[in-house]
Design an enzyme around this catalytic site. Sequence first.
Site, PDB file in Angstrom:
ATOM      1  N   LYS A 255      16.445 -20.793 -45.455  1.00  0.00           N
ATOM      2  CA  LYS A 255      15.454 -20.180 -44.567  1.00  0.00           C
ATOM      3  C   LYS A 255      14.483 -19.329 -45.371  1.00  0.00           C
ATOM      4  O   LYS A 255      14.831 -18.837 -46.436  1.00  0.00           O
ATOM      5  CB  LYS A 255      16.165 -19.273 -43.550  1.00  0.00           C
ATOM      6  CG  LYS A 255      16.898 -20.001 -42.457  1.00  0.00           C
ATOM      7  CD  LYS A 255      17.480 -18.998 -41.473  1.00  0.00           C
ATOM      8  CE  LYS A 255      18.224 -19.716 -40.359  1.00  0.00           C
ATOM      9  NZ  LYS A 255      17.353 -20.530 -39.513  1.00  0.00           N
TER      10      LYS A 255
ATOM     11  N   ARG B  15      25.010 -27.052 -34.450  1.00  0.00           N
ATOM     12  CA  ARG B  15      25.475 -28.256 -33.749  1.00  0.00           C
ATOM     13  C   ARG B  15      26.625 -28.919 -34.493  1.00  0.00           C
ATOM     14  O   ARG B  15      27.440 -29.613 -33.899  1.00  0.00           O
ATOM     15  CB  ARG B  15      24.294 -29.212 -33.533  1.00  0.00           C
ATOM     16  CG  ARG B  15      23.667 -29.689 -34.808  1.00  0.00           C
ATOM     17  CD  ARG B  15      22.255 -30.234 -34.608  1.00  0.00           C
ATOM     18  NE  ARG B  15      21.253 -29.171 -34.438  1.00  0.00           N
ATOM     19  CZ  ARG B  15      19.954 -29.395 -34.223  1.00  0.00           C
ATOM     20  NH1 ARG B  15      19.499 -30.632 -34.136  1.00  0.00           N
ATOM     21  NH2 ARG B  15      19.126 -28.394 -34.085  1.00  0.00           N
TER      22      ARG B  15
END
Length: 493
Positions: free
Chosen positions: A279, A353
């Site tokens: 990130k 996920r």
Amino acid sequence: MKFQVKTGPASRQRTGCILLPVYAGGALPAATQDADRAARGLLRKLIADGDFRGETGQTLLLPKVPGLACPRVLLVGLGERKRYDRKACRKATRSALAALGRMPVAAAVSFIGTEPARGTDAYRRARLTVECWHETSYRFNRHKTRDIRNPAPKLRSLGLATDGEAAVLRRGIRHADAIGRAMTLARDLGNEPPNICTPDWLARRARELARQHRKLRVQVLDEARMRRLGMGALLAVTAGSRQPARFIVVQYRGAAAGKAPVVLVGKGITFDTGGISLKPGPQMDEMKYDMSGAGTVLAVMQAVAELALPVNVVGLVPSCENMPGGGATRPGDIVRSMAGQTIEILNTDAEGRLILCDALAYGARFRPAAMIDIATLTGACVIALGKHRSGLMGNSDPLAGALLAAGEAVDDPAWRLPLDAEYMELLKSPFADVANIGGRDAGTITAAAFLSRFVGDIPWAHLDVAGTAWSTAPQKGSTGRPVGLLVEYLLGH
Ligand code: BES
Ligand code: MN
Ligand code: ZN
């Protein structure tokens, strides 16, 4: 903190402070009128002079009002009477209790709840009051050793005034106290820094819960166990971290053993760097909140146990860190999930996920009546819905409807997004059964579409709380959402 039902007129309350409602324009509410008579019209005069307009959430502290048995009056504006509804009631109550929390008083009695607000009854108003107290009195100062700007309130007892319905109020207080304490737990877990709040630390917090509540059973699976279970997706996420992953299972039995449980699954990424798909730097500290789903699940389990709800609930928390490193998963890696599906990991930052798909597959073993996952899953959800509503998706209209209604009732609202089969097309991989990202389009929905492949025909709902689980400056911190929504759902289950 003690919450009590109080009867008797405002003018006779012997307590540190009484909270008196005032509408914008029009007659005084009965309780305020009573105090005004005892004070020989002082309150009415003040209002007539324009010193207090009664706008929603406005407050005015009056010390030593002659004629009253208590040393402080806090006037609380409710806004216009004909517009006074649940939201206005919450706004007024919140701001009044925030003001009360800054006063040097140990006991107070609120008369705000004696005024009817559209869309509420006495039960709802009692709940809202006690929930607001927990919300506004919350502090997270445990890592400050000096200069605490907002010390914890002195208040030890809050009375809720009523002229009847004591039993109803007591029930509201009991529910709200459990919910408020649960939200406090969720906020504490969320705010704890990622060097302390590790997967193992979360597991220890879960064990602690089970020690406090005999109705809770906790089991913690280590990485060896996860490997034996075939949780290749979860293990791929933790591969770059030095912190061992933990899979926490909390079971609560409030109904017959044969009764199908509600399974709650909370994303427990204790820090999300993005992994090799690193990130950007700014605000990366906020990724400590990436375990908010986990915090919510543990908090809901606590509330359910405290309230001894007549349901069976299983809380699942897959927990690990998402870090880069020599052992980390690469973009392009293909892993095998517990359900047997292979996944091409195109972006290691779409890690939520991956841990959830193995947890959902594990959850299916409990043959749930409903399975609900809670996750700070996508930045796209913050773009779509902002901080006000959580994203809700799923395969069951009745379950989605019940969750939406629960959220509205407690002002912890969600909004449903579609989950048509067409979105699944975006997750195609040339090399594996499915890819873990679907490109720029509909990022919140493709994340849910990915999860939907692992729930079979179990009624399932997914709450994306990326926007709602914490707030940024000036009141930076964990919000405790969506604990309120979920406990409300379970109360009605
Ligand atoms: N934890 C983040 C989601 C997130 C982002 C929550 C910002 C709150 C604020 C999640 O693991 C993530 O990184 N999602 C990616 C998915 C993308 C790579 C498909 C995102 O939203 O950018
Ligand atoms: Mn991520
Ligand atoms: Zn994440």
